[in-house]
Design a protein around this motif. Structure first.
Motif, PDB file in Angstrom:
ATOM      1  N   TYR A   1      50.651  51.439  27.082  1.00 39.72           N
ATOM      2  CA  TYR A   1      49.493  52.123  27.632  1.00 39.72           C
ATOM      3  C   TYR A   1      48.945  53.072  26.597  1.00 39.72           C
ATOM      4  N   PRO A   2      47.636  53.216  26.520  1.00 42.03           N
ATOM      5  CA  PRO A   2      46.625  52.442  27.245  1.00 42.03           C
ATOM      6  C   PRO A   2      45.964  51.396  26.378  1.00 42.03           C
ATOM      7  N   LEU A   3      46.628  51.027  25.307  1.00 46.07           N
ATOM      8  CA  LEU A   3      45.941  50.252  24.292  1.00 46.07           C
ATOM      9  C   LEU A   3      45.436  48.919  24.764  1.00 46.07           C
ATOM     10  N   THR A   4      46.237  48.230  25.524  1.00 46.19           N
ATOM     11  CA  THR A   4      45.823  46.903  25.984  1.00 46.19           C
ATOM     12  C   THR A   4      44.536  46.985  26.794  1.00 46.19           C
ATOM     13  N   GLY A   5      44.372  48.074  27.498  1.00 42.47           N
ATOM     14  CA  GLY A   5      43.183  48.226  28.324  1.00 42.47           C
ATOM     15  C   GLY A   5      41.925  48.458  27.513  1.00 42.47           C
TER      16      GLY A   5
ATOM     17  N   ALA B   1      36.968  54.967  31.521  1.00 45.70           N
ATOM     18  CA  ALA B   1      37.916  55.885  32.137  1.00 45.70           C
ATOM     19  C   ALA B   1      39.153  56.046  31.255  1.00 45.70           C
ATOM     20  N   LEU B   2      39.619  54.933  30.718  1.00 45.40           N
ATOM     21  CA  LEU B   2      40.776  54.993  29.824  1.00 45.40           C
ATOM     22  C   LEU B   2      40.458  55.838  28.589  1.00 45.40           C
ATOM     23  N   GLN B   3      39.271  55.635  28.062  1.00 40.90           N
ATOM     24  CA  GLN B   3      38.887  56.388  26.863  1.00 40.90           C
ATOM     25  C   GLN B   3      38.808  57.877  27.165  1.00 40.90           C
TER      26      GLN B   3
ATOM     27  N   PRO C   1      49.357  41.303  44.002  1.00 42.41           N
ATOM     28  CA  PRO C   1      49.912  39.950  43.854  1.00 42.41           C
ATOM     29  C   PRO C   1      50.509  39.771  42.464  1.00 42.41           C
ATOM     30  N   ALA C   2      51.245  38.727  42.300  1.00 43.77           N
ATOM     31  CA  ALA C   2      52.060  38.523  41.095  1.00 43.77           C
ATOM     32  C   ALA C   2      51.253  38.628  39.811  1.00 43.77           C
ATOM     33  N   GLY C   3      50.142  37.915  39.751  1.00 47.39           N
ATOM     34  CA  GLY C   3      49.372  37.875  38.513  1.00 47.39           C
ATOM     35  C   GLY C   3      48.860  39.245  38.119  1.00 47.39           C
ATOM     36  N   GLU C   4      48.308  39.932  39.090  1.00 45.41           N
ATOM     37  CA  GLU C   4      47.775  41.258  38.793  1.00 45.41           C
ATOM     38  C   GLU C   4      48.899  42.224  38.441  1.00 45.41           C
ATOM     39  N   ARG C   5      50.040  41.997  39.026  1.00 51.47           N
ATOM     40  CA  ARG C   5      51.169  42.874  38.699  1.00 51.47           C
ATOM     41  C   ARG C   5      51.589  42.671  37.242  1.00 51.47           C
ATOM     42  N   ARG C   6      51.525  41.436  36.805  1.00 49.66           N
ATOM     43  CA  ARG C   6      51.824  41.177  35.399  1.00 49.66           C
ATOM     44  C   ARG C   6      50.824  41.881  34.506  1.00 49.66           C
ATOM     45  N   ALA C   7      49.592  41.868  34.918  1.00 49.20           N
ATOM     46  CA  ALA C   7      48.573  42.592  34.159  1.00 49.20           C
ATOM     47  C   ALA C   7      48.924  44.069  34.128  1.00 49.20           C
ATOM     48  N   ALA C   8      49.283  44.603  35.272  1.00 49.26           N
ATOM     49  CA  ALA C   8      49.618  46.025  35.355  1.00 49.26           C
ATOM     50  C   ALA C   8      50.795  46.355  34.454  1.00 49.26           C
ATOM     51  N   GLN C   9      51.796  45.513  34.486  1.00 52.92           N
ATOM     52  CA  GLN C   9      52.986  45.800  33.695  1.00 52.92           C
ATOM     53  C   GLN C   9      52.716  45.738  32.202  1.00 52.92           C
ATOM     54  N   THR C  10      51.936  44.771  31.791  1.00 57.67           N
ATOM     55  CA  THR C  10      51.626  44.696  30.360  1.00 57.67           C
ATOM     56  C   THR C  10      50.794  45.892  29.930  1.00 57.67           C
ATOM     57  N   LEU C  11      49.950  46.344  30.811  1.00 57.58           N
ATOM     58  CA  LEU C  11      49.144  47.514  30.464  1.00 57.58           C
ATOM     59  C   LEU C  11      50.036  48.742  30.361  1.00 57.58           C
ATOM     60  N   ILE C  12      50.918  48.919  31.316  1.00 54.91           N
ATOM     61  CA  ILE C  12      51.795  50.087  31.300  1.00 54.91           C
ATOM     62  C   ILE C  12      52.727  50.034  30.089  1.00 54.91           C
ATOM     63  N   ALA C  13      53.142  48.830  29.744  1.00 54.75           N
ATOM     64  CA  ALA C  13      54.125  48.685  28.671  1.00 54.75           C
ATOM     65  C   ALA C  13      53.663  49.340  27.381  1.00 54.75           C
TER      66      ALA C  13
ATOM     67  N   VAL D   1      38.681  41.713  27.597  1.00 52.98           N
ATOM     68  CA  VAL D   1      39.307  41.057  28.734  1.00 52.98           C
ATOM     69  C   VAL D   1      40.123  39.858  28.263  1.00 52.98           C
ATOM     70  N   ALA D   2      39.561  39.116  27.328  1.00 58.01           N
ATOM     71  CA  ALA D   2      40.259  37.925  26.837  1.00 58.01           C
ATOM     72  C   ALA D   2      41.587  38.296  26.196  1.00 58.01           C
ATOM     73  N   GLU D   3      41.577  39.329  25.369  1.00 61.88           N
ATOM     74  CA  GLU D   3      42.819  39.746  24.702  1.00 61.88           C
ATOM     75  C   GLU D   3      43.816  40.272  25.726  1.00 61.88           C
ATOM     76  N   PHE D   4      43.332  41.045  26.641  1.00 58.63           N
ATOM     77  CA  PHE D   4      44.185  41.578  27.699  1.00 58.63           C
ATOM     78  C   PHE D   4      44.836  40.427  28.465  1.00 58.63           C
ATOM     79  N   SER D   5      44.032  39.485  28.854  1.00 63.16           N
ATOM     80  CA  SER D   5      44.558  38.382  29.655  1.00 63.16           C
ATOM     81  C   SER D   5      45.580  37.576  28.853  1.00 63.16           C
TER      82      SER D   5
END
Lengths: 301, 301
Positions: free
Chosen positions: B58-62, B98-100, B44-56, B66-70
DNA sequence: CAAAATACGTAACATAAGATACAGCGCCCC
DNA sequence: GGGGCGCTGTATCTTATGTTACGTATTTTG
C-alpha cells in the motif's frame, strides 16, 4: 507489464554522463529530485516553474496527469512534457513509473531515515533496525479487525486446523501448531514429504482451516496443495511476504509480512511476531468464550 | 483543477453510515487502508484478492493503472473497478486522487508514520510494542563482540553442530538448523523423543557445538541432556530467557532474550531475531572466508 | 537595432485508459 | 437435484490523456 525502473534510468543517465567525459563517482544522482536540482539551472523559465512546483510537494504533483501538473505549475501541457523530456525520460508514463519506483523504495525501507549513529560499523544494529522496521511496517498494513477476524476463525471450533510451511517457514507452522494444539483440539501440523500431507487432503472439508506459510521462493508443492485444498472448500490463511505467494489467489485471509533485511537470507521475524500475536488473540478469545478446555488446562497446572 | 479529497469522501461515507443508523464515532475510518480492512470481510473472492494485493504494498498498486493493478492481483479489470466502487468511489480516478491525498498527508508529517493511531486501544499495539521493546532490550545486553564470537564458533568447521529446543522453542532450533545446514556440512537438528537424541551423544565430542533453546518452564530432559553433553566436552550455546535456564551453568555462550508480553504465552520473538542475526553473521563470515561451499551454492542457483 | 534562434501556447491528433454490456460459470438455497 | 442468484471474465465502446505540429511571442546575438 513493462516497468521503467529508476535503476535502469539512472544507468542510462550515467551512460550519457560518461560519454560527455564526466566521472560517475562525482555527482551521484540517486533520486529524481536530485536530478532536477542538478539541472534546474539550465532550464528555461517555464520548465523551471514546472520543476519548482514538482519539488515543492514532491513527488505528488508528478503522479498526477499532465493537465493537472501543468495547471499547478501555471504552464501549458507541452511545457511539462518538454520538462520531463529534458530530464531524460522518453515519455510521461516512464517519468511517472520512475517516481513510483522511487516512492516504493522509500515506503518499504523507512530505515534509511532512522539511522542510529551509535551503530558504527557493527553488523548487529542494521539487522536489528531493519527487523524492527519490518515489524512496524507489517503491522501498519495489518488492522486490528483483520487480526481479530482471523483469530475468530481460528478460535471457532467447527472443524479442524491444519498448519504447514515451506522450507524455511515450516518451523513457524510448527511453533504456531505447538501453541494452538494446547488450547484446542484437532490441530495438526503437516510435516514430512509432500505425498504424506497430500493424502491428508481427504480429511479436509469446508469446515476446516489451513494455515500456510510461504515466502519466496514460493514452493510449487505448497501452491499445488493449497489449490487442491481450496477446491475442497478449505479456508486458507496465508502467511507470506509482501510480494504475495501465488497462494494468495486461493486464500481467505492473507498476511503479508516484510522480509527484507541486510543479510543473505530473508527474515521471517515479522511473520513470527504476527503468529505470536494471533496465538495470543486466539487464546484470549477462547478464554472469553469460557471454553471448558481452557479451564481444564488451568486446573491441570 | 478538480480534486476529490479523502476528507470529502469520508464525509460522504459518514453520511451514508449516519443514514444507516450507525454512529460515526464508533468506527473511525481515517484512511483507505482501514476502510478496506473494514469491508474486506464482505467482499467476494476476486475483490478480496484485489484488496489484499493493494494492502500488501500500500498504496502503490492503487496508483498504477487499472490494467497493472488487475495484473498484479491476478483478476480482470472490471473486478478492480467493482472493488473501488464497493469502497464507495464513483470512479477509478477519484479513488486514485484519494490515495494521493492520503499519501501527501503522510509525506508532509512523517511523525504519523510511526504507528497507526487507531490501533491505540486495540489489542495489537501492546503486543507489538512489548515485542519491539523486548528486542531492543535483548540486543542492548548483547554486544557485537559476543555475537561475533558465537558466529565465529559456529562458522569454524572443526566439528559438528547440533541444535535442539524445548517444547515451544524447538521450531527455533529447526529454523536455525534449516539455514545453517545449507551453508555448511554436519549440521543436525535433534528431534523426536528424548531417547533418540540421547543416543546421539555418542557422536558428540569436544570439537562439536550444541545449540540449545530452552525457556521456562525449563525442561528437565533438556537439562539432563545438556549436562551429559557438557561432560563430553561439547561446547554449548544456549538461547534462554532473562531468568536463565539451569543449562546456563554448562553453557559456553548464553543468549538471554526477553520474553514478557501481554499474552498468556511467553514470546520467543526476541530469540528468533537473535537466531536470524546469527544466521546472517555466520553466512557473512563464511563468505568472507571464501568458503568453497558458498561459491558452489551460488553457482547452483 | 535587426535578425535569428529559442521558448511557449493553441489546437488537432492518436493512443491508451477507464467504463460498460453481456454471457458463462459456480454457488447456494430450496 | 434443479432453479435462481451473484460473481467473474471477454469484448466493445467511450472518454480523456499524452503527444505532436505549427504559429506566435520572447529573448539573444551579431
Amino acid at each position: 507489464m513493462i516497468s521503467y525502473s529508476l535503476v535502469g534510468f539512472v544507468k542510462r543517465e550515467f551512460g550519457k554522463m560518461a560519454a560527455a567525459g564526466q566521472r560517475a563517482g562525482e555527482n551521484m544522482i540517486s533520486s529524481i529530485a536530485e536530478l532536477i536540482s542538478d539541472r534546474i539551472g539550465t532550464m528555461p523559465a517555464g520548465e523551471r516553474r514546472a520543476a519548482q512546483t514538482l519539488i515543492a510537494n514532491y513527488p505528488l504533483t508528478g503522479l498526477k496527469t499532465v493537465a493537472e501538473f501543468s495547471a499547478a505549475a501555471g504552464v501549458s501541457s507541452p511545457t511539462i512534457l518538454r520538462f520531463v523530456a529534458r530530464l531524460g525520460f522518453q515519455n510521461y508514463p516512464e517519468f511517472q513509473s520512475a517516481l513510483q519506483d522511487e516512492l516504493a523504495a522509500q515506503l518499504q525501507s523507512p530505515a534509511s531515515r532512522t539511522l542510529n549513529p551509535s551503530s558504527a560499523g557493527g553488523a548487529v544494529s542494521p539487522m536489528l533496525e531493519a527487523t524492527l522496521d519490518n515489524m512496524r511496517e507489517t503491522f501498519r498494513h495489518l488492522t486490528d479487525k483483520q487480526l481479530a477476524d482471523i483469530a475468530a476463525r481460528l478460535a471457532e471450533r467447527r472443524g479442524k486446523t491444519f498448519l504447514i510451511g515451506g522450507r524455511f517457514t515450516d518451523p513457524l507452522a510448527r511453533y504456531m501448531a505447538a501453541h494452538l494444539a494446547i488450547i484446542q483440539p484437532d490441530v495438526y501440523h503437516l510435516a514430512g514429504q509432500e505425498s504424506i500431507w497430500r493424502d491428508r487432503l481427504i480429511d479436509m472439508g469446508k469446515r476446516d482451516v489451513l494455515v500456510i506459510f510461504d515466502i519466496r521462493r514460493y514452493q510449487d508443492s505448497l501452491v499445488r496443495f493449497a489449490e487442491k485444498a481450496h477446491q475442497r472448500g478449505v479456508q486458507i490463511i496465508l502467511f507470506t511476504d509482501q510480494w504475495l505467494s501465488p497462494i494468495a489467489r486461493f486464500a481467505r485471509h492473507v498476511i503479508a509480512g516484510r522480509t527484507a533485511v541486510p543479510s543473505a537470507w530473508d527474515s521471517s521475524a515479522a511473520l513470527f511476531v504476527v503468529a505470536e500475536t494471533l496465538i495470543g488473540a486466539v487464546t484470549r478469545q477462547l478464554e472469553a468464550a469460557g471454553a471448558k478446555r481452557i479451564r481444564d488446562l488451568e486446573s491441570l497446572r
